[in-house]
Design a protein around this motif. Structure first.
Motif, mmCIF file in Angstrom:
data_model
loop_
_atom_site.group_PDB
_atom_site.id
_atom_site.type_symbol
_atom_site.label_atom_id
_atom_site.label_comp_id
_atom_site.label_asym_id
_atom_site.label_seq_id
_atom_site.Cartn_x
_atom_site.Cartn_y
_atom_site.Cartn_z
ATOM 1 N N THR A 120 0.850 -1.180 0.000
ATOM 2 C CA THR A 120 0.000 0.000 0.000
ATOM 3 C C THR A 120 0.892 1.238 0.000
ATOM 4 N N SER A 121 0.330 2.356 -0.407
ATOM 5 C CA SER A 121 1.107 3.595 -0.404
ATOM 6 C C SER A 121 1.495 3.994 1.016
ATOM 7 N N ARG A 125 5.356 4.850 2.321
ATOM 8 C CA ARG A 125 5.745 6.097 2.981
ATOM 9 C C ARG A 125 6.333 5.856 4.368
ATOM 10 N N VAL A 230 9.410 3.109 -7.622
ATOM 11 C CA VAL A 230 8.726 4.228 -6.986
ATOM 12 C C VAL A 230 9.783 5.238 -6.544
ATOM 13 N N VAL A 233 9.684 9.622 -2.972
ATOM 14 C CA VAL A 233 8.784 9.371 -1.831
ATOM 15 C C VAL A 233 9.156 10.351 -0.733
ATOM 16 N N MET A 238 4.647 10.696 -3.977
ATOM 17 C CA MET A 238 5.488 9.659 -4.589
ATOM 18 C C MET A 238 5.195 9.610 -6.075
ATOM 19 N N ILE A 240 5.154 6.814 -9.187
ATOM 20 C CA ILE A 240 5.241 5.418 -9.605
ATOM 21 C C ILE A 240 5.588 5.403 -11.093
ATOM 22 N N GLU A 244 2.799 -0.462 -11.579
ATOM 23 C CA GLU A 244 1.795 0.133 -10.689
ATOM 24 C C GLU A 244 0.830 -0.887 -10.101
ATOM 25 N N ILE A 247 1.057 -1.656 -6.349
ATOM 26 C CA ILE A 247 0.698 -0.649 -5.351
ATOM 27 C C ILE A 247 -0.819 -0.635 -5.265
ATOM 28 N N ASN A 250 -4.857 3.050 -3.459
ATOM 29 C CA ASN A 250 -5.172 4.412 -3.892
ATOM 30 C C ASN A 250 -4.853 4.702 -5.346
#
Length: 258
Positions: A120-121, A125, A230, A233, A238, A240, A244, A247, A250
């Motif tokens: 996940t994003s 992060r 990616v 960040v 971020m 990508i 993709e 991920i 979102n």
């Protein structure tokens, strides 16, 4: 990893004598089956892992089980493999700077990624924020950080004057620990180059992440072989550049990278 060295510090027109922490850099000459194949300028830590990771990503060995002996004495590393007649790569000097080690990259001969890892994003992060908190970098300003993570969290963090060296050390560490690299991802502090991508493809690491930039050849190679890149960040942002589909959450289905 660093030494206090004398210098003259200046601020505007005022100068004074002082000491400043500077990262250590050493040459490591690697001999395989009696042949000198590499001289690397590197940081003096995790040298065994570096040698194993480098030999693996250069396809000299298929794994640590092919290393019959590895002896490091001072600035020399001597390796004997189970196949002493194996044809080796040409002699190289790997510098500590940002240049790669490959003069030619045949993308179609690189392996494709085989992995079902999805992040996940938020995971990206938070892991970047955690991995790149380097006290040594803050202290010296002269170090790269490469970290290995899986879905459960941090597995290994390496600091080195060269990010390619650091990645080899991470890969060597994972190979010796028998970690399933298809379920891991790499975080690096510097630019994602084609050489970093090449090493990740050979190791079957499906995702490489950086707080910095990447290059066009790195993206082209990653797209062709199924690796996710990616970059940038930082805070809530971020970029990508490839892969993709790894991920989740979102990224709208309507957004596809051409």
């Amino acid at each position: 990893m660093f030494m206090e060295v004398p210098c003259i510090k200046g601020e505007l027109d005022s100068f004074h004598s002082d000491m400043h922490p500077v990262v250590e850099e050493i040459p490591l000459a690697v001999t395989v089956n009696g042949r000198h194949v590499l001289t690397a300028m590197t940081s003096p830590m995790m040298l065994r892992e570096f040698v194993i990771g480098f030999l693996y990503t250069e396809k000299i060995i298929k794994g640590p089980n092919e290393v019959e002996s590895l002896v490091i004495e001072g600035s020399n590393a001597s390796v004997l493999t189970t196949d002493p007649f194996k044809i080796l790569v040409s002699k190289k000097t790997v510098l500590s700077g940002c240049g790669g080690t490959m003069s030619f990259l045949d993308i179609q001969r690189l392996p494709e990624i085989k992995s079902d890892l999805v992040l996940t994003s938020d995971m990206i992060r938070s892991s970047v924020e955690q991995a790149l908190k380097s006290e040594l970098h803050v202290l010296t300003g002269g170090i790269h950080v490469v970290a290995l993570y899986n879905a459960s969290g941090k597995m290994c963090v390496v600091e080195d004057i060269g990010r390619h060296n650091a990645l080899d050390k991470v890969i060597g560490y994972a190979l010796e620990k028998e970690i399933d690299l298809s379920q891991t991802y790499v975080i690096c502090s510097g630019r994602i180059s084609s050489e970093l991508v090449r090493k990740c493809l050979i190791a079957n690491i499906p995702i490489v992440i950086s707080r910095g930039a990447t290059t066009t050849l790195a993206i082209e190679t990653a797209k062709s072989r199924g690796l996710t890149i990616v970059g940038f960040v930082r805070s809530k942002k971020m970029n990508i550049y490839s892969g993709e589909e790894r991920i989740e959450g979102n990224v709208p289905d309507s957004l596809k990278i051409p």
